[in-house]
Write a protein that holds these residues in place. Structure first.
Motif, PDB file in Angstrom:
ATOM      1  N   VAL A 135      -1.741 -17.182  -1.016  1.00 19.09           N
ATOM      2  CA  VAL A 135      -1.567 -15.799  -0.565  1.00 19.09           C
ATOM      3  C   VAL A 135      -0.803 -15.806   0.752  1.00 19.09           C
ATOM      4  CG1 VAL A 135      -2.716 -13.695   0.250  1.00 19.09           C
ATOM      5  CG2 VAL A 135      -3.669 -14.968  -1.689  1.00 19.09           C
ATOM      6  N   ILE A 136       0.218 -14.959   0.844  1.00 15.68           N
ATOM      7  CA  ILE A 136       0.930 -14.743   2.103  1.00 15.68           C
ATOM      8  C   ILE A 136       0.630 -13.318   2.558  1.00 15.68           C
ATOM      9  CG2 ILE A 136       3.161 -14.592   3.266  1.00 15.68           C
ATOM     10  CD1 ILE A 136       4.245 -16.657   1.321  1.00 15.68           C
ATOM     11  N   VAL A 137      -0.065 -13.190   3.670  1.00 11.56           N
ATOM     12  CA  VAL A 137      -0.402 -11.881   4.221  1.00 11.56           C
ATOM     13  C   VAL A 137       0.750 -11.447   5.138  1.00 11.56           C
ATOM     14  CG1 VAL A 137      -2.042 -10.553   5.597  1.00 11.56           C
ATOM     15  CG2 VAL A 137      -2.862 -12.388   4.091  1.00 11.56           C
ATOM     16  N   ALA A 138       1.449 -10.392   4.734  1.00 14.76           N
ATOM     17  CA  ALA A 138       2.632  -9.923   5.461  1.00 14.76           C
ATOM     18  C   ALA A 138       2.495  -8.422   5.722  1.00 14.76           C
ATOM     19  CB  ALA A 138       3.894 -10.224   4.661  1.00 14.76           C
ATOM     20  N   THR A 139       1.365  -8.042   6.275  1.00 10.15           N
ATOM     21  CA  THR A 139       1.057  -6.619   6.447  1.00 10.15           C
ATOM     22  C   THR A 139       1.504  -6.057   7.787  1.00 10.15           C
ATOM     23  OG1 THR A 139      -1.159  -7.298   7.146  1.00 10.15           O
ATOM     24  CG2 THR A 139      -0.890  -6.630   4.856  1.00 10.15           C
ATOM     25  N   GLY A 140       2.228  -6.861   8.582  1.00  8.63           N
ATOM     26  CA  GLY A 140       2.739  -6.350   9.846  1.00  8.63           C
ATOM     27  C   GLY A 140       1.890  -6.769  11.025  1.00  8.63           C
ATOM     28  N   SER A 141       2.431  -6.485  12.205  1.00  4.45           N
ATOM     29  CA  SER A 141       1.767  -6.866  13.450  1.00  4.45           C
ATOM     30  C   SER A 141       0.734  -5.824  13.863  1.00  4.45           C
ATOM     31  CB  SER A 141       2.810  -7.003  14.569  1.00  4.45           C
ATOM     32  OG  SER A 141       3.803  -7.943  14.200  1.00  4.45           O
ATOM     33  N   PHE A 142      -0.532  -6.212  13.856  1.00  4.31           N
ATOM     34  CA  PHE A 142      -1.604  -5.334  14.324  1.00  4.31           C
ATOM     35  C   PHE A 142      -1.498  -3.942  13.693  1.00  4.31           C
ATOM     36  CE2 PHE A 142      -0.759  -8.020  18.256  1.00  4.31           C
ATOM     37  CZ  PHE A 142      -1.685  -8.958  17.899  1.00  4.31           C
ATOM     38  N   SER A 174       3.643  -0.960  -5.995  1.00  2.08           N
ATOM     39  CA  SER A 174       3.520  -0.021  -4.881  1.00  2.08           C
ATOM     40  C   SER A 174       2.238   0.801  -4.967  1.00  2.08           C
ATOM     41  CB  SER A 174       4.726   0.922  -4.866  1.00  2.08           C
ATOM     42  OG  SER A 174       5.925   0.190  -4.733  1.00  2.08           O
ATOM     43  N   ALA A 175       1.935   1.509  -3.884  1.00  4.97           N
ATOM     44  CA  ALA A 175       0.768   2.380  -3.792  1.00  4.97           C
ATOM     45  C   ALA A 175      -0.504   1.640  -4.208  1.00  4.97           C
ATOM     46  CB  ALA A 175       0.963   3.629  -4.651  1.00  4.97           C
ATOM     47  N   THR A 176      -0.566   0.367  -3.833  1.00  2.00           N
ATOM     48  CA  THR A 176      -1.674  -0.489  -4.235  1.00  2.00           C
ATOM     49  C   THR A 176      -2.164  -1.273  -3.028  1.00  2.00           C
ATOM     50  OG1 THR A 176      -0.733  -0.711  -6.459  1.00  2.00           O
ATOM     51  CG2 THR A 176      -2.402  -2.311  -5.810  1.00  2.00           C
ATOM     52  N   LYS A 177      -3.332  -0.930  -2.543  1.00  3.43           N
ATOM     53  CA  LYS A 177      -3.873  -1.565  -1.351  1.00  3.43           C
ATOM     54  C   LYS A 177      -4.892  -2.636  -1.712  1.00  3.43           C
ATOM     55  CE  LYS A 177      -6.107  -0.555   3.071  1.00  3.43           C
ATOM     56  NZ  LYS A 177      -6.632   0.496   3.967  1.00  3.43           N
ATOM     57  N   ILE A 178      -4.723  -3.817  -1.143  1.00  6.32           N
ATOM     58  CA  ILE A 178      -5.706  -4.884  -1.329  1.00  6.32           C
ATOM     59  C   ILE A 178      -6.907  -4.587  -0.434  1.00  6.32           C
ATOM     60  CG2 ILE A 178      -6.176  -7.347  -1.141  1.00  6.32           C
ATOM     61  CD1 ILE A 178      -4.152  -6.713  -3.299  1.00  6.32           C
ATOM     62  N   VAL A 179      -8.079  -4.489  -1.021  1.00 12.48           N
ATOM     63  CA  VAL A 179      -9.280  -4.154  -0.254  1.00 12.48           C
ATOM     64  C   VAL A 179     -10.237  -5.341  -0.123  1.00 12.48           C
ATOM     65  CG1 VAL A 179      -9.164  -1.708  -0.824  1.00 12.48           C
ATOM     66  CG2 VAL A 179     -10.422  -3.257  -2.346  1.00 12.48           C
ATOM     67  N   LYS A 180     -10.001  -6.396  -0.901  1.00 14.71           N
ATOM     68  CA  LYS A 180     -10.859  -7.581  -0.802  1.00 14.71           C
ATOM     69  C   LYS A 180     -10.079  -8.806  -1.269  1.00 14.71           C
ATOM     70  CE  LYS A 180     -15.123  -7.303  -2.260  1.00 14.71           C
ATOM     71  NZ  LYS A 180     -16.327  -7.285  -3.141  1.00 14.71           N
ATOM     72  N   LEU A 181     -10.208  -9.882  -0.489  1.00 16.31           N
ATOM     73  CA  LEU A 181      -9.600 -11.158  -0.873  1.00 16.31           C
ATOM     74  C   LEU A 181     -10.669 -12.233  -0.807  1.00 16.31           C
ATOM     75  CD1 LEU A 181      -6.986 -12.735  -1.582  1.00 16.31           C
ATOM     76  CD2 LEU A 181      -6.719 -13.162   0.878  1.00 16.31           C
ATOM     77  N   LEU A 182     -10.851 -12.932  -1.917  1.00 17.14           N
ATOM     78  CA  LEU A 182     -11.866 -13.972  -2.019  1.00 17.14           C
ATOM     79  C   LEU A 182     -11.225 -15.306  -2.365  1.00 17.14           C
ATOM     80  CD1 LEU A 182     -14.525 -12.087  -4.213  1.00 17.14           C
ATOM     81  CD2 LEU A 182     -14.449 -12.229  -1.713  1.00 17.14           C
ATOM     82  N   ALA A 239       0.814  -1.219   0.000  1.00 16.68           N
ATOM     83  CA  ALA A 239       0.000   0.000   0.000  1.00 16.68           C
ATOM     84  C   ALA A 239       0.844   1.264   0.000  1.00 16.68           C
ATOM     85  CB  ALA A 239      -0.929  -0.003   1.205  1.00 16.68           C
ATOM     86  N   SER A 240       2.093   1.184   0.448  1.00 15.74           N
ATOM     87  CA  SER A 240       2.956   2.364   0.514  1.00 15.74           C
ATOM     88  C   SER A 240       3.509   2.717  -0.860  1.00 15.74           C
ATOM     89  CB  SER A 240       4.113   2.122   1.479  1.00 15.74           C
ATOM     90  OG  SER A 240       3.643   1.885   2.786  1.00 15.74           O
ATOM     91  N   SER A 241       4.007   3.949  -0.964  1.00 12.80           N
ATOM     92  CA  SER A 241       4.533   4.416  -2.245  1.00 12.80           C
ATOM     93  C   SER A 241       5.912   3.864  -2.554  1.00 12.80           C
ATOM     94  CB  SER A 241       4.596   5.954  -2.260  1.00 12.80           C
ATOM     95  OG  SER A 241       3.297   6.498  -2.123  1.00 12.80           O
ATOM     96  N   THR A 270      -7.852  -4.703  -5.696  1.00  7.80           N
ATOM     97  CA  THR A 270      -7.209  -3.512  -5.155  1.00  7.80           C
ATOM     98  C   THR A 270      -8.138  -2.307  -5.244  1.00  7.80           C
ATOM     99  OG1 THR A 270      -6.244  -2.703  -7.231  1.00  7.80           O
ATOM    100  CG2 THR A 270      -5.031  -4.431  -6.042  1.00  7.80           C
ATOM    101  N   ALA A 271      -7.765  -1.253  -4.535  1.00  8.35           N
ATOM    102  CA  ALA A 271      -8.582  -0.044  -4.533  1.00  8.35           C
ATOM    103  C   ALA A 271      -8.623   0.621  -5.892  1.00  8.35           C
ATOM    104  CB  ALA A 271      -8.042   0.937  -3.485  1.00  8.35           C
ATOM    105  N   ASN A 272      -7.608   0.377  -6.731  1.00  6.95           N
ATOM    106  CA  ASN A 272      -7.580   1.016  -8.052  1.00  6.95           C
ATOM    107  C   ASN A 272      -8.044   0.088  -9.176  1.00  6.95           C
ATOM    108  OD1 ASN A 272      -5.405  -0.690  -8.042  1.00  6.95           O
ATOM    109  ND2 ASN A 272      -3.864   0.878  -8.465  1.00  6.95           N
TER     110      ASN A 272
END
Length: 360
Positions: free
Chosen positions: A131-138, A102-110, A41-43, A120-122
């Motif tokens: 899928v490996i979810v590695a978005t950080g701790s909390f 980059s700058a791409t946020k996943i908003v739905k996973l099915l 999601a970051s640039s 993604t939002a775009n």
């Protein structure tokens, strides 16, 4: 890496997040010969560290804060700054030629049949076998319900939005939460503001050095960082949750003028009430109250709990092909630290290699 809106992509494994956990997952996938895409999601790689508060350093020393295959250069017993580590992550991705969307946020996973579809939002859709979810701790700041009673005359912000003393209005500041971040913020404000630090549960702070060596060296040397979460040692560490004092213990904070207070219990106008019945008038509240999960964007039955928390065992979801890396106590104490993401990533990738390849 830029992608046009509305485009569709396919890959074996989608890695969500390009921080230390996502890059460790990429390293393990590459070593296993599995194709993957990284979305963040970051640039730019490292931005999640660059945008944190001034003066932040890593929780662990450089000696155990590197990703597989690339050392973190500098004093091994010293602590890298946030900007230093941000640049390290950027160099790591470049050195290994990991392209990041980059700058791409996943908003739905099915889950559709045996495949995953991420949106993604775009408007991008990515189809993958795993899928490996590695978005950080909390990743979502946790702000107590008491915040609703803070009047407009009192500024309030979460430590995630704290940048430095210059961003805080003149007047008394109450920092709520005496974990590592709360103590760091209180210390950084002590030269410019009147600072109160409201604690919660009793903290156990370890000495930073034992017999001339960093305490983290000892914890690693004696295997305490790798003790399984449900082992006797693991359970004891989870209850105590000790961390080393680095000039921010109670006595050090008191010497700088930080006033310790018990738990915050109420807010009435500009006055705050503490558990011992004392009150103080304050101008700003900094909530150093931690973070919570919010995986509600994973719209797959059995993947998350009622509150949006991840359901997994050692990073392996009950949903075939879904994995997590970087979760606190995912496998051991090191899991929530940079020190453990390499091993945890290898573990989940090996699980996919052994189980997922059979269903290809």
């Amino acid at each position: 890496m830029s992608i046009d809106a509305g485009q569709s992509l396919r890959t074996d494994v989608l890695v969500i997040g390009a921080g230390q956990s996502g890059l460790a997952a990429a390293h393990a996938l590459e070593a296993a010969g599995i194709s993957f895409l990284i979305v963040d999601a970051s640039s730019a790689v490292g931005d999640s560290w660059r945008h944190r508060y001034d003066g932040l350093t890593l929780f662990t020393p450089r000696s155990i804060s590197a990703l597989p295959g690339m050392p973190l250069v500098g004093n091994p017993d010293g602590y890298a700054t946030k900007d230093e580590f941000a640049e390290y992550l950027a160099r790591y991705a470049a050195k290994n030629s990991y392209e990041v969307i980059s700058a791409t946020k996943i908003v739905k996973l099915l889950r559709v049949g045996s495949l995953f579809e991420a949106f993604t939002a775009n408007g991008l859709m990515i189809t993958s076998r795993a899928v490996i979810v590695a978005t950080g701790s909390f990743p979502v700041p946790r702000i107590p319900a008491l915040s609703r009673f803070v009047p407009v005359s009192v500024d309030q912000l979460h430590v995630a939005d704290f940048q430095g003393a210059d961003s805080i209005a003149d007047g008394a500041v109450l920092v709520v939460g005496d974990g590592a971040s709360g103590r760091d913020v209180a210390l950084s404000l002590s030269t410019t503001h009147q600072v109160l630090l409201a604690g919660g549960r009793k903290r156990r702070l370890l000495p930073e050095r034992i017999l001339g060596r960093n305490v983290w060296w000892w914890l690693d040397r004696f295997g305490l960082l790798r003790a399984p979460a449900n082992s006797f040692i693991g359970r004891r560490m989870r209850v105590a949750d000790p961390f080393p004092r680095r000039g921010n213990d109670d006595h050090a904070l008191a010497r700088t003028g930080v006033v310790g207070r018990p738990r915050l219990t109420d807010i009435d106008g500009g006055m705050v009430l503490f558990e011992d019945g004392s009150t103080e008038k304050i101008r700003t509240i900094v909530w150093a109250t931690g973070y919570v999960d919010d995986f509600r964007w994973i719209e797959i039955e059995g993947a998350t709990g009622r509150s949006g928390d991840a359901i997994h065992r050692a990073g392996v979801s009950p949903v075939d092909g879904l994995y997590f890396v970087g979760r606190p106590w995912q496998r051991n104490r090191a899991s929530g630290l940079i020190a453990g993401v390499g091993d945890d990533a290898s573990f989940v990738v090996d699980h996919f290699r052994r189980h997922g390849s059979r269903k290809r």
